[in-house]
Design a protein around this motif. Sequence first.
Motif: not given
Length: 96
Positions: A26-41
């Motif tokens: 979903s749009l919300g899950e995409t935003a959450e995933f992208e935020a987590l992806d930045v945090a992982v990097a």
Amino acid sequence: MIDQRHNAPRRYFVDAQGHRVLIGLSLGETAEFEALDVAVAQALQIVAETGTGKGAAAVDDVRWLELYSKHEGAWRVWIARSQAERTQDSGFVNYV
């Protein structure tokens, strides 16, 4: 097999409001995933710079993996369906 070097299919679509949404999320899950992806990097960069595990503990890598797995599974289904449709639409039939 899909040529990933030149014309790799997009793993997202653009919704009616112009938001990029990952296939299967979903749009919300995409935003959450992208935020987590930045945090992982960022956590990996800290680990590389310090040589310690500091920074990695603050990242919810389990949730990142859940979202990634959901997206990856949906994307693979989408690719398979797209390839099947392309085969059906082809004017060339190879009778062996």
